[in-house]
Scaffold this motif. Structure first.
Motif, mmCIF file in Angstrom:
data_model
loop_
_atom_site.group_PDB
_atom_site.id
_atom_site.type_symbol
_atom_site.label_atom_id
_atom_site.label_comp_id
_atom_site.label_asym_id
_atom_site.label_seq_id
_atom_site.Cartn_x
_atom_site.Cartn_y
_atom_site.Cartn_z
ATOM 1 N N VAL A 81 -4.598 -69.996 3.341
ATOM 2 C CA VAL A 81 -4.697 -71.334 2.748
ATOM 3 C C VAL A 81 -3.313 -71.981 2.725
ATOM 4 C CG1 VAL A 81 -5.311 -72.659 0.692
ATOM 5 C CG2 VAL A 81 -6.650 -70.622 1.315
ATOM 6 N N TRP A 141 -7.083 -74.342 -2.626
ATOM 7 C CA TRP A 141 -8.422 -73.729 -2.563
ATOM 8 C C TRP A 141 -9.356 -74.393 -3.569
ATOM 9 C CZ3 TRP A 141 -11.604 -71.220 -6.026
ATOM 10 C CH2 TRP A 141 -12.717 -70.577 -5.473
ATOM 11 N N GLN A 145 -1.486 -72.327 -3.029
ATOM 12 C CA GLN A 145 -2.702 -71.937 -2.317
ATOM 13 C C GLN A 145 -3.926 -72.030 -3.226
ATOM 14 O OE1 GLN A 145 -1.203 -68.063 -1.069
ATOM 15 N NE2 GLN A 145 -1.306 -68.700 1.083
ATOM 16 N N ALA A 146 -3.766 -71.602 -4.482
ATOM 17 C CA ALA A 146 -4.885 -71.693 -5.427
ATOM 18 C C ALA A 146 -5.257 -73.147 -5.677
ATOM 19 C CB ALA A 146 -4.510 -71.007 -6.733
ATOM 20 N N CYS A 178 -13.501 -66.201 -3.020
ATOM 21 C CA CYS A 178 -12.247 -66.764 -3.530
ATOM 22 C C CYS A 178 -11.093 -65.953 -2.962
ATOM 23 C CB CYS A 178 -12.225 -66.744 -5.057
ATOM 24 S SG CYS A 178 -10.682 -67.370 -5.758
ATOM 25 N N THR A 179 -10.527 -66.413 -1.871
ATOM 26 C CA THR A 179 -9.381 -65.746 -1.262
ATOM 27 C C THR A 179 -8.331 -66.795 -0.909
ATOM 28 O OG1 THR A 179 -8.621 -64.387 0.597
ATOM 29 C CG2 THR A 179 -10.479 -65.875 1.008
ATOM 30 N N LEU A 180 -7.085 -66.430 -1.068
ATOM 31 C CA LEU A 180 -5.993 -67.353 -0.775
ATOM 32 C C LEU A 180 -5.412 -67.123 0.609
ATOM 33 C CD1 LEU A 180 -4.128 -67.295 -4.225
ATOM 34 C CD2 LEU A 180 -6.109 -68.652 -3.516
ATOM 35 N N ALA A 224 -10.496 -77.650 -2.289
ATOM 36 C CA ALA A 224 -11.488 -77.473 -1.215
ATOM 37 C C ALA A 224 -12.874 -77.181 -1.773
ATOM 38 C CB ALA A 224 -11.047 -76.339 -0.287
ATOM 39 N N GLN A 225 -12.934 -76.682 -3.017
ATOM 40 C CA GLN A 225 -14.231 -76.428 -3.659
ATOM 41 C C GLN A 225 -14.746 -77.664 -4.392
ATOM 42 O OE1 GLN A 225 -15.116 -73.433 -2.531
ATOM 43 N NE2 GLN A 225 -12.958 -73.412 -1.847
ATOM 44 N N ALA A 234 -17.844 -68.525 -7.098
ATOM 45 C CA ALA A 234 -16.925 -67.846 -6.189
ATOM 46 C C ALA A 234 -16.580 -66.472 -6.749
ATOM 47 C CB ALA A 234 -15.649 -68.670 -5.992
ATOM 48 N N THR A 266 -19.105 -68.392 -2.838
ATOM 49 C CA THR A 266 -17.945 -68.465 -1.947
ATOM 50 C C THR A 266 -16.992 -67.315 -2.223
ATOM 51 O OG1 THR A 266 -18.133 -70.881 -1.946
ATOM 52 C CG2 THR A 266 -16.034 -69.954 -1.226
#
Length: 532
Positions: free
Chosen positions: A163, A50, A46-47, A158-160, A53-54, A140, A156
């Motif tokens: 995701v 994420w 997930q990290a 920063c949450t998983l 995605a950034q 983030a 932003t």
């Protein structure tokens, strides 16, 4: 099982162990929540997703300005999965130090915690000069979803959560993955670059050499992940299967509670940490198998010896950002006097080569003769990031890292670390170049030049600054102090500011040399009330 020396390889090894019936978690958070191997693999994926995605891709740098947290490690392993690089930022750092790391690393993204009771990180980021940070395009925060933009840059969350995890990729052991900050002037700090191979191989070495892979082993992660001392011990535990009990920051009460309730076997930290825990409740170490300490606090030698004689498995160790922390640890079966010395047997065993060179003649020293340590190991760093000149100066043609540290070989494969060479100061457990403090002080009104020395005050090493006035001006000590407090970590703020007409100096073959020893004597005299 053949070891895959990548970060995904470490996860894969743990997944295989889990499939074979090993149910130990990777992490246990301070509140008691356990993170299983499968959970950590999912969080890593997930990290990684994420970060992509950034806009983070292969070779991009991500600055992580966070306390110890499961998401810290998830971001590191997630970055490794996509070939990105983490630039670690100490949470004690302030705007000036943060700016230099962001500038030197060319970080594209900064992940931070918006604030705690000690500092307003959002405000410190707002004080950055973004015009001089062209690479920094994204921010983030892990703890807030509605923070206002900073100088036009959206913050932003920063949450998983929600995701979709990115599956394992084809990472290489040669992929750079981590930048640690080491001593240097703040205008050009050296960033120590490690690869997935150097960190993961060292983790496996530590697991087998220090018993992280033994049944019932567990690790108290009390040192910050932003430095090698905290991260290397955590990675060693992960590689060996020992649960990592994460503390966001070290606090005496919670540390003792975790140690007792979890039966912690492996402790790594400063000599002062062990003293505090031992004197408060020695039953915290009832299950201790290995207590590796860094000798950061003057005057604790006698206390440490008493603790060791009472049965605490204290061992001196050695490490540096360039060769990793826990590079070596003194064997437990040595006599206590020898066991409490810095140095030890390298975790890398015979794949590590050490030699000692005479600092004046350049000749190699025989066993027992002190000189400057030189180290070659497959776990050494790959160079100083964007600084080939510094790399060429530190690493010779044979691959030996010239540590600048004084020590000697024992002749049995172990060595003794004596002291850092030069004028570095150990402040609050962190090796600090006085030039970092001096440069900030020289930015204060009325200051032309500054020199900083370390003195012992109330049992701790504290910096004292001597300054020269700038053309006809008289520096105001209170204003200079306020200037440093807003720009440096609290442990780097001088105990006092002293204005002098000139620095004591002497001529040498290389030009005029400032006498730091004389300045130290002057500082000690002032503290004792006998100096002008």
């Amino acid at each position: 099982m053949t070891e895959d020396h990548t970060f995904d390889g470490m996860i894969d090894t743990r997944l295989a162990m889990s499939s074979a019936g090993d149910g130990r978690p990777v992490l246990v958070e301070e509140g008691g929540r356990a993170v299983s191997v499968a959970d950590f693999d999912r969080m890593t994926g997930q990290a990684a997703a994420w970060l992509r995605a950034q806009g983070v891709g292969y070779g991009d740098r991500v600055a992580v300005w966070l306390p110890n947290h499961v998401i810290w490690l998830a971001l590191l392993f997630g970055a490794a999965r996509i070939g990105a690089i983490v630039a670690a930022v100490n949470t004690r750092y302030r705007t000036a130090e943060l700016h230099h790391i962001l500038s030197s690393s060319g970080a594209r993204l900064l992940v931070f915690e918006s604030g705690d009771r000690h500092a307003d990180f959002h405000a410190m980021i707002g004080a950055l000069d973004f015009a001089t940070l062209p690479d920094l395009t994204a921010l983030a925060a892990i703890d807030a979803a509605d923070l206002p933009p900073i100088q036009g840059v959206t913050v932003t969350h920063c949450t998983l959560d929600g995701v979709e995890p990115l599956p394992m990729q084809r990472a290489s052991p040669t992929d750079p993955v981590m930048l640690f900050t080491t001593s240097g002037t703040t205008s050009k700090p050296k960033l120590v670059m490690h690869t997935q191979g150097s960190l993961s191989l060292h983790a496996y070495n530590c697991a087998s050499a220090y018993g992280f892979d033994q049944q019932g082993a567990s690790d108290l992660a009390a040192m910050p992940f932003c430095g090698v001392f905290g991260l290397n011990s955590a990675l060693g535990a992960l590689a060996g299967g020992a649960p990592i009990h994460v503390m966001p920051v070290f606090k005496l009460g919670p540390a003792i509670e975790i140690a007792k309730s979890a039966g912690i076997t492996h402790f790594f930290g400063s000599d002062e940490m062990f003293r505090l825990m031992w004197q408060s409740d020695r039953s915290a170490f009832d299950h201790a198998r290995l207590c590796g300490f860094g000798a950061f606090t003057p005057g604790l030698g006698g206390v440490l010896r008493q603790m060791a004689e009472a049965g605490l498995p204290l061992c001196g160790l050695y490490g540096a950002s360039e060769v990793n922390a826990l590079f070596s640890i003194q064997p437990l079966d040595m006599a206590i006097d020898k066991r409490l010395q810095g140095g030890g047997l390298p975790a890398a065993g015979k794949t590590a080569a050490l030699r000692v060179r005479h600092p004046e003649t350049g000749a190699l020293c025989p066993d027992g003769e002190p000189g400057v340590l030189e180290i070659r190991a497959p776990t050494n760093f790959s160079g100083y990031f964007r600084n080939p000149a510094a790399t060429a100066k530190a690493v010779d043609d044979e691959g030996y890292f010239h540590s600048g540290d004084a020590g000697y070989l024992r002749g049995d494969g172990s060595f003794v670390y004596l002291a850092r060479n030069g004028d570095f100061i150990r402040l609050s457990g962190f090796l600090t170049d006085p030039a970092e403090i001096e440069e900030v002080i020289e930015g204060a009104d009325g200051v032309a030049k500054a020199q900083v020395v370390g003195v012992t005050h109330e049992g701790k090493t504290r910096p004292v600054a001597f300054v020269l006035a700038e053309g006809g001006m008289t520096p105001d000590p209170d204003r200079v102090m306020a200037h440093t407090q807003s720009r440096l970590a609290h442990y780097k703020v001088p105990l006092m500011i002293v204005t002098v007409d000139a620095f004591p100096s002497t001529e040498s073959a290389n030009g005029l040399k400032i006498q730091k020893a004389k300045l130290r004597e002057m500082a000690e005299a002032r503290l004792a009330g006998t100096g002008a």
